[in-house]
Design a protein around this motif. Structure first.
Motif, PDB file in Angstrom:
ATOM      1  N   PHE A  50       1.281  -1.102   0.019  1.00 32.98           N
ATOM      2  CA  PHE A  50      -0.323   0.492  -0.028  1.00 32.98           C
ATOM      3  C   PHE A  50       0.446   0.668  -0.178  1.00 32.98           C
ATOM      4  CE2 PHE A  50      -2.386   3.366   2.314  1.00 32.98           C
ATOM      5  CZ  PHE A  50      -3.256   3.533   1.858  1.00 32.98           C
ATOM      6  N   GLN A  51       2.064   1.143   0.335  1.00 34.30           N
ATOM      7  CA  GLN A  51       2.252   2.744   0.842  1.00 34.30           C
ATOM      8  C   GLN A  51       3.500   3.447  -0.421  1.00 34.30           C
ATOM      9  OE1 GLN A  51       5.661   1.220   3.794  1.00 34.30           O
ATOM     10  NE2 GLN A  51       5.071   3.164   5.003  1.00 34.30           N
ATOM     11  N   PRO A  52       3.783   2.530  -1.354  1.00 35.53           N
ATOM     12  CA  PRO A  52       4.117   2.544  -2.623  1.00 35.53           C
ATOM     13  C   PRO A  52       2.580   3.239  -3.809  1.00 35.53           C
ATOM     14  CG  PRO A  52       4.671   0.978  -2.893  1.00 35.53           C
ATOM     15  CD  PRO A  52       4.123   0.757  -1.697  1.00 35.53           C
ATOM     16  N   LEU A  53       1.619   2.578  -3.411  1.00 28.79           N
ATOM     17  CA  LEU A  53       0.441   3.327  -4.306  1.00 28.79           C
ATOM     18  C   LEU A  53      -0.157   4.351  -3.752  1.00 28.79           C
ATOM     19  CD1 LEU A  53      -1.260  -0.575  -4.479  1.00 28.79           C
ATOM     20  CD2 LEU A  53       0.765   0.571  -6.304  1.00 28.79           C
ATOM     21  N   GLU A  54       0.208   4.421  -2.734  1.00 29.79           N
ATOM     22  CA  GLU A  54      -0.968   5.378  -1.706  1.00 29.79           C
ATOM     23  C   GLU A  54      -0.625   6.982  -2.403  1.00 29.79           C
ATOM     24  OE1 GLU A  54      -1.382   7.551   3.256  1.00 29.79           O
ATOM     25  OE2 GLU A  54       0.634   6.241   2.095  1.00 29.79           O
ATOM     26  N   GLN A  55       0.210   7.066  -2.902  1.00 23.49           N
ATOM     27  CA  GLN A  55       0.472   8.541  -3.419  1.00 23.49           C
ATOM     28  C   GLN A  55       0.322   8.334  -5.176  1.00 23.49           C
ATOM     29  OE1 GLN A  55       1.360  10.842  -1.481  1.00 23.49           O
ATOM     30  NE2 GLN A  55       1.646   9.181   0.340  1.00 23.49           N
ATOM     31  N   LEU A  56       0.384   7.264  -5.774  1.00 22.55           N
ATOM     32  CA  LEU A  56      -0.834   6.722  -6.892  1.00 22.55           C
ATOM     33  C   LEU A  56      -1.747   6.866  -7.577  1.00 22.55           C
ATOM     34  CD1 LEU A  56       2.022   4.043  -7.617  1.00 22.55           C
ATOM     35  CD2 LEU A  56       2.767   6.335  -8.275  1.00 22.55           C
ATOM     36  N   PRO A  57      -1.921   7.243  -7.992  1.00 23.86           N
ATOM     37  CA  PRO A  57      -4.106   7.609  -8.940  1.00 23.86           C
ATOM     38  C   PRO A  57      -4.411   6.074  -8.472  1.00 23.86           C
ATOM     39  CG  PRO A  57      -2.348   8.888 -10.446  1.00 23.86           C
ATOM     40  CD  PRO A  57      -1.111   8.071  -9.371  1.00 23.86           C
ATOM     41  N   ASN A  58      -5.282   5.942  -8.561  1.00 23.52           N
ATOM     42  CA  ASN A  58      -6.518   4.688  -8.335  1.00 23.52           C
ATOM     43  C   ASN A  58      -6.233   4.300  -9.544  1.00 23.52           C
ATOM     44  OD1 ASN A  58      -6.873   4.845  -5.597  1.00 23.52           O
ATOM     45  ND2 ASN A  58      -8.370   5.505  -5.972  1.00 23.52           N
ATOM     46  N   GLN A  59      -5.815   4.931 -10.335  1.00 23.19           N
ATOM     47  CA  GLN A  59      -5.640   4.284 -12.625  1.00 23.19           C
ATOM     48  C   GLN A  59      -4.245   3.111 -12.475  1.00 23.19           C
ATOM     49  OE1 GLN A  59      -7.079   6.959 -11.718  1.00 23.19           O
ATOM     50  NE2 GLN A  59      -8.903   7.526 -12.213  1.00 23.19           N
ATOM     51  N   VAL A  60      -2.932   4.109 -11.975  1.00 26.08           N
ATOM     52  CA  VAL A  60      -2.088   3.434 -11.682  1.00 26.08           C
ATOM     53  C   VAL A  60      -1.685   2.335 -10.769  1.00 26.08           C
ATOM     54  CG1 VAL A  60       0.039   3.375 -11.234  1.00 26.08           C
ATOM     55  CG2 VAL A  60      -0.735   5.635 -12.473  1.00 26.08           C
ATOM     56  N   ALA A  61      -2.646   1.838  -9.917  1.00 24.58           N
ATOM     57  CA  ALA A  61      -3.038   0.792  -8.925  1.00 24.58           C
ATOM     58  C   ALA A  61      -3.299  -0.095 -10.081  1.00 24.58           C
ATOM     59  CB  ALA A  61      -3.158   1.416  -7.718  1.00 24.58           C
ATOM     60  N   ILE A  62      -4.744   0.541 -10.238  1.00 24.43           N
ATOM     61  CA  ILE A  62      -5.132  -0.926 -10.629  1.00 24.43           C
ATOM     62  C   ILE A  62      -4.940  -1.597 -12.075  1.00 24.43           C
ATOM     63  CG2 ILE A  62      -7.372  -0.780 -12.571  1.00 24.43           C
ATOM     64  CD1 ILE A  62      -9.156   0.716 -10.785  1.00 24.43           C
ATOM     65  N   LEU A  63      -3.557  -0.600 -12.691  1.00 23.85           N
ATOM     66  CA  LEU A  63      -2.903  -1.211 -13.509  1.00 23.85           C
ATOM     67  C   LEU A  63      -1.991  -2.159 -12.677  1.00 23.85           C
ATOM     68  CD1 LEU A  63      -2.288  -1.450 -16.770  1.00 23.85           C
ATOM     69  CD2 LEU A  63      -0.807   0.236 -16.311  1.00 23.85           C
ATOM     70  N   GLY A  64      -1.636  -1.527 -11.881  1.00 22.65           N
ATOM     71  CA  GLY A  64      -0.642  -2.917 -10.772  1.00 22.65           C
ATOM     72  C   GLY A  64      -1.106  -4.160 -10.903  1.00 22.65           C
ATOM     73  N   LEU A  65      -2.298  -3.735 -10.721  1.00 21.13           N
ATOM     74  CA  LEU A  65      -2.969  -5.103  -9.870  1.00 21.13           C
ATOM     75  C   LEU A  65      -2.975  -6.696 -11.364  1.00 21.13           C
ATOM     76  CD1 LEU A  65      -5.533  -3.559  -7.235  1.00 21.13           C
ATOM     77  CD2 LEU A  65      -3.514  -4.870  -6.522  1.00 21.13           C
ATOM     78  N   TYR A  66      -3.661  -5.902 -12.307  1.00 19.99           N
ATOM     79  CA  TYR A  66      -4.089  -6.923 -13.667  1.00 19.99           C
ATOM     80  C   TYR A  66      -3.181  -7.177 -14.052  1.00 19.99           C
ATOM     81  CZ  TYR A  66      -5.992  -7.728 -17.605  1.00 19.99           C
ATOM     82  OH  TYR A  66      -6.757  -7.420 -19.121  1.00 19.99           O
ATOM     83  N   LEU A  67      -1.797  -6.399 -13.623  1.00 20.44           N
ATOM     84  CA  LEU A  67      -0.834  -6.772 -14.337  1.00 20.44           C
ATOM     85  C   LEU A  67      -0.020  -7.933 -13.385  1.00 20.44           C
ATOM     86  CD1 LEU A  67       1.208  -4.549 -16.223  1.00 20.44           C
ATOM     87  CD2 LEU A  67      -0.191  -5.361 -17.211  1.00 20.44           C
ATOM     88  N   SER A  68       0.171  -8.213 -12.398  1.00 14.54           N
ATOM     89  CA  SER A  68       0.849  -9.020 -11.203  1.00 14.54           C
ATOM     90  C   SER A  68      -0.267 -10.180 -11.225  1.00 14.54           C
ATOM     91  CB  SER A  68       0.228  -7.828 -10.094  1.00 14.54           C
ATOM     92  OG  SER A  68       0.982  -6.819  -9.622  1.00 14.54           O
ATOM     93  N   GLN A  69      -1.483  -9.823 -11.306  1.00 16.42           N
ATOM     94  CA  GLN A  69      -2.290 -11.059 -11.172  1.00 16.42           C
ATOM     95  C   GLN A  69      -2.097 -11.596 -12.995  1.00 16.42           C
ATOM     96  OE1 GLN A  69      -4.598 -12.233  -8.696  1.00 16.42           O
ATOM     97  NE2 GLN A  69      -5.535 -11.152  -8.006  1.00 16.42           N
ATOM     98  N   ALA A  70      -1.701 -10.992 -13.939  1.00 13.21           N
ATOM     99  CA  ALA A  70      -1.302 -11.698 -14.893  1.00 13.21           C
ATOM    100  C   ALA A  70      -0.081 -12.569 -15.757  1.00 13.21           C
ATOM    101  CB  ALA A  70      -1.639 -11.150 -16.089  1.00 13.21           C
ATOM    102  N   LEU A  71       0.971 -12.083 -14.627  1.00  9.12           N
ATOM    103  CA  LEU A  71       2.275 -12.302 -14.371  1.00  9.12           C
ATOM    104  C   LEU A  71       1.989 -13.579 -13.368  1.00  9.12           C
ATOM    105  CD1 LEU A  71       4.139  -9.518 -14.703  1.00  9.12           C
ATOM    106  CD2 LEU A  71       4.041 -11.610 -15.910  1.00  9.12           C
ATOM    107  N   ILE A  72       1.665 -13.561 -12.332  1.00  8.73           N
ATOM    108  CA  ILE A  72       1.157 -14.595 -10.861  1.00  8.73           C
ATOM    109  C   ILE A  72       0.371 -15.955 -11.597  1.00  8.73           C
ATOM    110  CG2 ILE A  72      -0.290 -15.798  -9.203  1.00  8.73           C
ATOM    111  CD1 ILE A  72       0.301 -12.163  -8.248  1.00  8.73           C
ATOM    112  N   HIS A  73      -0.241 -16.003 -12.970  1.00  7.06           N
ATOM    113  CA  HIS A  73      -1.053 -16.677 -13.377  1.00  7.06           C
ATOM    114  C   HIS A  73       0.653 -18.197 -14.642  1.00  7.06           C
ATOM    115  CE1 HIS A  73      -4.801 -19.490 -13.987  1.00  7.06           C
ATOM    116  NE2 HIS A  73      -4.079 -19.233 -15.163  1.00  7.06           N
TER     117      HIS A  73
END
Length: 444
Positions: free
Chosen positions: A328-351
């Motif tokens: 959360f700490q690095p995402l806290e200062q980022l726009p939510n849209q950037v955080a969403i993109l990070g979550l999306y890409l992370s889930q794709a790579l984890i698979h």
């Protein structure tokens, strides 16, 4: 010695011991949680994180977490067994194969109409029970369809197998993906049904259109086979009607009546037995076929249990909230849209290392849910950012045993498959990413 990619069970066992070891290095901590009176869910209080006395998980506790994890997800395991067993019975009656062959014969002179019907049918099967292994046995029929219509076999596989994967990815009712993730995130399955169905329809129409447009074989096969009229009996018709009625009734039950896993499971348990009797398997034959179906599905249940064990270990070591705090700490200062993109890409790579969609839901959603709370977004966004990329990766990743078996049955080399697929796959990923960002506005 030849190196091979680890089996999914080995991967998850490795994660179990890595998680246990991590509790010795991650300082224990916790967020304060309160009950939200509007939703009835526990939510994380922003800014309430505090460090606690360190808790380390012993080797014995790591091992005990394995059966504990399977027991903890017993509701999902039962649904997988009952649903998977029912469709195994339906497949063994020959009704599913006969139905697809009948479609091919009926629309043999109008392949484009056939492709849309086939895509819709497969997407529906994917949306409800993620039809996948069944395509291995249907491959001779799909090869015949490619020869008759003079389409690239890879395009036919995309329209059938790909549509099933697409249906599972965009489905509001996939028990192995969206429903499981919503259950973990404590999200009402009825919430957002219209949103998901709209994007499912958009993605499916564009997907089938693409492969109709670009899937025509560039080589003319003068020896194209003629489609023979299939033998579809009254029993096949009744079985298909029961299956489709069951799917419709399940959708109604989940959306309107608020059904849980047990009610969905018993519905298809009854339908499976009815289909077995209609298909001439008899009581004992239907029971034996159900048992064979259970054995086919138990692997998925064990994978879910192992993934749950990882959560239990991290939770026992009070390491989940520190991980969330670190994310959360690095995402806290980022726009939510950037955080969403990070979550999306992370889930794709984890698979890629975790090729089980249900296992990944149990593994990641307990971490994503409080993170989404802290970011001030709807939990639906956490579900969507898991649901879309995770399942769509099944088309592309070589760690997915089912797609590799399907390609082998079709005699399609993996590199040839990727060479044909990648543009349309990126189109689907783009549509799903747009859906996640649209959900940010829809559910806000």
């Amino acid at each position: 010695m030849k190196l091979t990619f680890p089996h999914p069970i080995i991967i998850l066992l490795s994660f179990i011991f890595i998680s246990g070891a991590a509790t010795y290095f991650i300082p224990s901590g916790s967020y304060e949680r309160v009950l939200d009176e509007n939703t009835g869910r526990e939510i994380v209080v922003p800014g309430s994180y505090k460090v606690l006395p360190d808790v380390d998980v012993s080797l014995v506790d790591m091992l005990v977490s394995i059966p504990d994890g399977i027991v903890a997800r017993a509701d999902v395991l039962v649904l997988i067994l009952l649903l998977g067993g029912a469709f195994f019975v339906i497949e063994k009656t020959g009704a599913l194969k006969a139905g697809i062959e009948s479609l091919i014969y009926t629309f043999r002179s109008n392949p484009q109409i056939l492709f849309y019907i086939l895509g819709i049918f497969c997407a529906l099967c994917g949306a409800v029970f993620y039809m996948s292994e069944e395509f291995i046995g249907l491959m001779p029929v799909l090869i015949l369809l490619a020869n008759k219509t003079r389409y690239d076999l890879r395009a036919i596989v995309c329209i059938s197998v790909g549509s099933s994967i697409l249906g599972a990815a965009f489905s509001p009712f996939n028990p192995f993906g969206s429903l499981l993730a919503m259950d973990i995130a404590q999200v009402d399955p009825a919430e957002g049904i219209v949103f998901r169905i709209l994007f499912l329809l958009v993605a499916l129409i564009l997907w089938v259109f693409y492969h109709i447009r670009y899937g025509k074989s560039k080589s003319v096969n003068e020896q194209a086979e003629e489609v023979q009229k299939p033998q579809i009996t009254w029993a096949h018709r009744v079985i298909l009607a029961l299956m489709l009625s069951g799917i419709g009734f399940m959708v109604y039950g989940v959306a309107i009546q608020g059904w849980d896993y047990n009610q969905m499971g018993i519905l298809f348990f009854v339908i499976g037995f009815a289909c077995g009797l209609v298909g001439g398997l008899g009581l004992n034959g239907t029971a034996r076929t159900f048992s064979a179906g259970f054995s086919e599905m138990i692997f998925a249940g064990v994978i879910i249990g192992l993934a749950q064990a990882i959560y239990l270990i991290l939770n026992q070591g009070m390491a989940i909230d520190p991980i969330i705090h670190g994310l959360f700490q690095p995402l806290e200062q980022l726009p939510n849209q950037v955080a969403i993109l990070g979550l999306y890409l992370s889930q794709a790579l984890i698979h890629i290392p975790v090729p089980s969609a249900s296992g990944q839901a149990v593994l990641t959603m307990p971490l994503v849910t409080p993170l989404i709370d802290l970011l001030g977004m709807s939990r639906q966004i956490g579900v969507l950012s898991y649901q879309y990329p995770t399942t769509l990766m099944d088309m592309m990743t070589p760690t997915n045993g089912t797609i590799m078996a399907i390609l082998a049955a079709a005699n399609i080399k993996y590199n040839h498959w990727v060479a044909y697929l990648w543009k349309s796959w990126l189109l689907l990923m783009a549509i799903s990413l747009i859906a996640v960002f649209s959900g940010y506005l829809w559910f806000s």
